[in-house]
Design an enzyme around this catalytic site. Structure first.
Site, PDB file in Angstrom:
ATOM      1  N   CYS A   1      35.667  41.903 -27.921  1.00 45.07           N
ATOM      2  CA  CYS A   1      34.726  40.663 -28.601  1.00 45.07           C
ATOM      3  C   CYS A   1      34.288  40.985 -29.830  1.00 45.07           C
ATOM      4  CB  CYS A   1      33.551  40.228 -27.797  1.00 45.07           C
ATOM      5  SG  CYS A   1      32.686  38.799 -28.217  1.00 45.07           S
TER       6      CYS A   1
ATOM      7  N   GLY B   1      33.063  45.202 -16.203  1.00 42.72           N
ATOM      8  CA  GLY B   1      31.595  44.444 -16.461  1.00 42.72           C
ATOM      9  C   GLY B   1      31.623  43.605 -17.470  1.00 42.72           C
TER      10      GLY B   1
END
Length: 507
Positions: free
Chosen positions: A433, A315
């Site tokens: 990230c 996702g």
């Protein structure tokens, strides 16, 4: 990093569509000052920021659909966008100012009043809004959304700040300690600044060609407070980059090629969600750093069987879509797993143009083994998100240093499970990230100690094939076995990635 895209000779320097828009009876005097539809625009922004503050909503999910429903476009939409994101990015600084000039501390203010003050300060200090307009509209908004009694406080704070001006405000800021000044000036919690400092230093020690001094740290913090360009990806086999660039230019936007990937575009503005190529999922909105990670996962050389791939934490689906597109012409099938049903639906929408993807919804830490194992496993692990604060400025105020052990514990479990699911001789790509060492280099070394069958691979060769080195003569600036991108150096989110190979038995 950007590569200017040369225009085709048959193209006019201006979009025909933008010419049409300018010709629709709008004969505004160029010297006449533009003003937003005050009540609608500021009220809409206030409502978005209130939801972000009180419901932990995300501005990027709330603002675009509300602008559409309100039929706001052009300068009104641009005004709303800057006021929303700019207020969030500088929130720490504005709260410090409010504490300086308010008769009541920030913690004692009603949320509605606090948000209106932040909005007013952003208009005063960082937007081209005249003082009288910023103050009067803030006062009116206070009466409308809070209470008459608070209007005087809002008026007083904003007028005091306006009277002082930039020089005297800077003098007040300079009285703080260096660490405190950095946190206030750039609106970053102190623990995040410490994590960035440690990450820059760690990457330099590993051989990255990047500066790690105070100037570099300040540049990173400043870059987090700038609005990023829109990044698009042309998914191979569905649309090529030139065709996507033509579609964007026909929509009236300026385009440049990404130098980080051969599929990326950097777009000047507009709403990419309206592009047919994005609606059909032949292209997508995806940071160029994220594209590079997916490209690394798909393109890293692998011996033996290479047709069964797994994205363990897929996702919302951007990397999965690019991964599947790159594997399609090689006969690769991708299993895209996502634990959240809502995010799994987003993955499904991202990959709807591809027929080599199966979306499943399972716990990645307990994902079932498959006979023979997977050839490539991507683990884009849940993280603090410290690498995407340009796009999600509210995250800096929600993340807590105390949560790091829980986050890294989950990351370690996912990475260990990926190594178990990978076939002998296969590849595991771990990405986050975030540049936080606890989530990146430290975690990788910890898992390697617990999984002796895995070892890190050199990334240099594959990255040189993906990156446009001619437009980037100074090189990537990353350590050979660690990809760590930086907003202030690479114009991307601060993506981290490594590639691990799982040894064949008996080796």
């Amino acid at each position: 990093m950007r590569v200017e895209r040369p225009r085709k000779k048959h193209m006019s320097p201006k979009s025909p569509r933008s010419d049409q828009r300018r010709g629709r009876g709008n004969k505004r005097d160029e010297n006449q000052q533009w003003r937003p539809q005050t009540d609608r625009v500021r009220t809409l922004v206030f409502q978005v920021l209130l939801a972000v503050e009180t419901k932990e909503s995300y501005a990027n999910l709330l603002l675009p659909p509300r602008l559409t429903r309100a039929h706001l476009g052009g300068r009104d939409a641009a005004f709303a966008t800057e006021l929303t994101y700019g207020t969030l990015r500088a929130q720490g600084y504005y709260d410090w100012l409010i504490d300086q000039f308010s008769s009541r501390p920030v913690a004692a203010l009603e949320k509605e009043v606090l948000i209106i003050l932040r909005m007013g300060l952003h208009q005063l200090l960082n937007m081209r809004v005249p003082t009288h307009a910023a103050v009067s509209e803030s006062v009116n908004l206070t009466k409308q959304e809070a209470n008459e009694g608070a209007a005087g406080l809002v008026n007083g704070v904003l007028r005091q700040v306006a009277r002082l001006g930039e020089v005297q405000l800077a003098e007040r800021l300079n009285r703080l300690s260096p660490q405190r000044r950095l946190a206030i000036k750039y609106s970053h919690p102190a623990w995040i600044i410490a994590a960035y400092r440690a990450a820059l230093s760690e990457q330099e020690k590993l051989g990255a060609q990047i500066p790690s001094d105070d100037d570099s740290l300040a540049a990173l913090l400043a870059e987090n407070n700038r609005a990023p360009y829109i990044n698009l990806v042309a998914r191979p086999g569905l649309i090529d980059r030139e065709e996507l660039a033509d579609a964007v230019e026909e929509n009236g936007q300026n385009v440049a090629y990404s130098s980080l990937t051969p599929w990326g575009l950097i777009v000047s503005g507009g709403d990419p969600a309206t592009l047919e190529t994005v609606v059909s999922a032949r292209a997508g909105v995806e940071d160029q750093g994220s594209q590079l990670v997916a490209g690394l996962a798909a393109q890293y050389p692998l011996e033996g069987r290479d047709n069964l791939w797994l994205d363990l934490c897929a996702g919302p689906g951007g990397k999965a879509a690019l991964l599947a597109a790159l594997g399609q012409d090689r006969g690769a099938q991708l299993i895209a797993n996502e634990i959240s049903p809502h995010r799994a639906r987003l993955v499904q929408d991202s990959v709807k143009a591809l027929d080599n993807v199966q979306v499943v919804c399972k716990d990645g830490t307990e994902f079932p083994q498959r006979k023979g194992g997977y050839d490539r496993v991507l683990v884009d692990a849940p993280c603090t998100g410290l690498g995407a604060l340009r796009r999600h400025p509210e995250s800096r105020y929600r993340s807590r240093n105390e949560t790091i052990p829980d986050i890294t514990g989950l990351q370690a479990k996912l990475l260990q499970r990926a190594l178990e699911l990978c076939r002998p001789g296969g590849l595991v790509i771990y990405a986050t990230c975030s540049p936080h060492p606890a989530e990146t280099t430290f975690l990788v070394q910890r898992v390697l100690q617990e999984c002796p069958e895995a070892h890190l691979m050199d990334l240099s060769g594959t990255l040189q094939q993906l990156i446009d080195t001619e437009s980037w003569p100074d090189g990537l600036g990353c350590a050979n076995k660690y990809l760590q991108l930086w907003p202030h150096i690479h114009s991307s989110d601060a993506m981290f990635a490594v590639v691990m190979s799982k040894e064949q038995k008996g080796n």
